[in-house]
Design an enzyme around this catalytic site. Structure first.
Site, PDB file in Angstrom:
ATOM      1  N   ASP A   1       0.862  -1.187   0.000  1.00  0.00           N
ATOM      2  CA  ASP A   1       0.000   0.000   0.000  1.00  0.00           C
ATOM      3  C   ASP A   1       0.894   1.232   0.000  1.00  0.00           C
ATOM      4  OD1 ASP A   1       0.819  -0.182   2.673  1.00  0.00           O
ATOM      5  OD2 ASP A   1      -1.095   0.517   3.466  1.00  0.00           O
TER       6      ASP A   1
ATOM      7  N   PHE B   1       6.522   2.200  -4.381  1.00  0.00           N
ATOM      8  CA  PHE B   1       7.907   2.399  -3.922  1.00  0.00           C
ATOM      9  C   PHE B   1       8.471   3.790  -4.237  1.00  0.00           C
ATOM     10  CE2 PHE B   1       7.525  -2.237  -4.315  1.00  0.00           C
ATOM     11  CZ  PHE B   1       7.843  -2.597  -3.020  1.00  0.00           C
TER      12      PHE B   1
ATOM     13  N   HIS C   1      10.578  -9.096   0.601  1.00  0.00           N
ATOM     14  CA  HIS C   1      10.333  -7.655   0.435  1.00  0.00           C
ATOM     15  C   HIS C   1      11.621  -6.866   0.719  1.00  0.00           C
ATOM     16  CE1 HIS C   1       8.421  -3.721   1.180  1.00  0.00           C
ATOM     17  NE2 HIS C   1       7.441  -4.192   0.444  1.00  0.00           N
TER      18      HIS C   1
END
Length: 224
Positions: free
Chosen positions: A65, A78, A187
């Site tokens: 998000d 990002f 991630h």
């Protein structure tokens, strides 16, 4: 808050925009934007779609998000606006880019130049309340972005999907890996980057795949 995307995405998502779940999401967002501070600004929710049309997508980088701090999010996963301190995940993305392709980190975090080359910087959830990560999770955005991935999966021209972290990797079920290329890793956040994000070489792997498709590779350097 009428959704108007000025390219093929509008037609691809028209059915979703009319669906009951999306009408509920719209009603929720109207209240949120009226009563709370929500990021990105209303005019930037569809920025990734505007900058990278359906037919132009070469690569998808799927985030979770938007950033929830002031002046950060501007509708691209990002990415942060110029003049804003780089978030830790983006610092780590730049580190891996340098390790992978020898490209020194940019002094800013605006990834618009990638989007304009066909890197679709999509988040699973497109809005967030200020200071509250994941605050718009489970409101309907995930259903819309599932539909986005499914639409790209149907395309004749293959796509490279970069899925970082479990939330993104969960969308792999919608992708035909016989036709498209999927690159997964932990991630890039500081919590998980050392578990396999560093050293995963997503940028060189992506360009190798694009070249194998007969498609122009991405120039990952970011102009100042």
């Amino acid at each position: 808050m009428k959704e108007i995307i000025h390219n093929e995405w509008q037609q691809k998502l028209e059915e979703e925009f009319e669906a009951p779940y999306y009408q509920q999401l719209r009603a929720f967002l109207k209240e949120e934007y009226l009563n709370e501070t929500v990021y990105p600004g209303m005019n930037h929710i569809w920025e990734a779609f505007e900058l990278t049309s359906y037919n132009d997508v070469k690569v998808v980088i799927l985030g979770q998000d938007p950033y929830h701090g002031p002046n950060q999010a501007h509708g691209l996963s990002f990415s942060v606006q110029k003049g804003v301190k780089l978030p830790p995940s983006l610092v780590n993305i730049y580190k891996e880019l340098e390790s992978d392709l020898g490209i020194p980190p940019a002094k800013h975090g605006d990834l618009t130049a990638w989007a304009k080359q066909g890197v679709f910087l999509l988040n699973s959830v497109l809005t967030v309340r200020s200071g509250q990560a994941n605050s718009h999770r489970g409101k309907g955005w995930e259903l819309l972005t599932d539909a986005v991935i499914k639409a790209l999966n149907k395309r004749e021209k293959p796509v490279v999907f970069i899925l970082w972290g479990n939330a993104s990797i969960a969308k792999k079920v919608f992708i035909d890996t016989n036709k498209h290329v999927v690159i997964t890793s932990p991630h890039p956040s500081p919590l998980s980057s050392y578990r396999g994000f560093f050293g995963s070489k997503p940028f060189s792997k992506t360009n190798e795949a694009l070249i194998s498709f007969g498609v122009e590779p991405i120039d990952w350097r970011l102009p100042e």
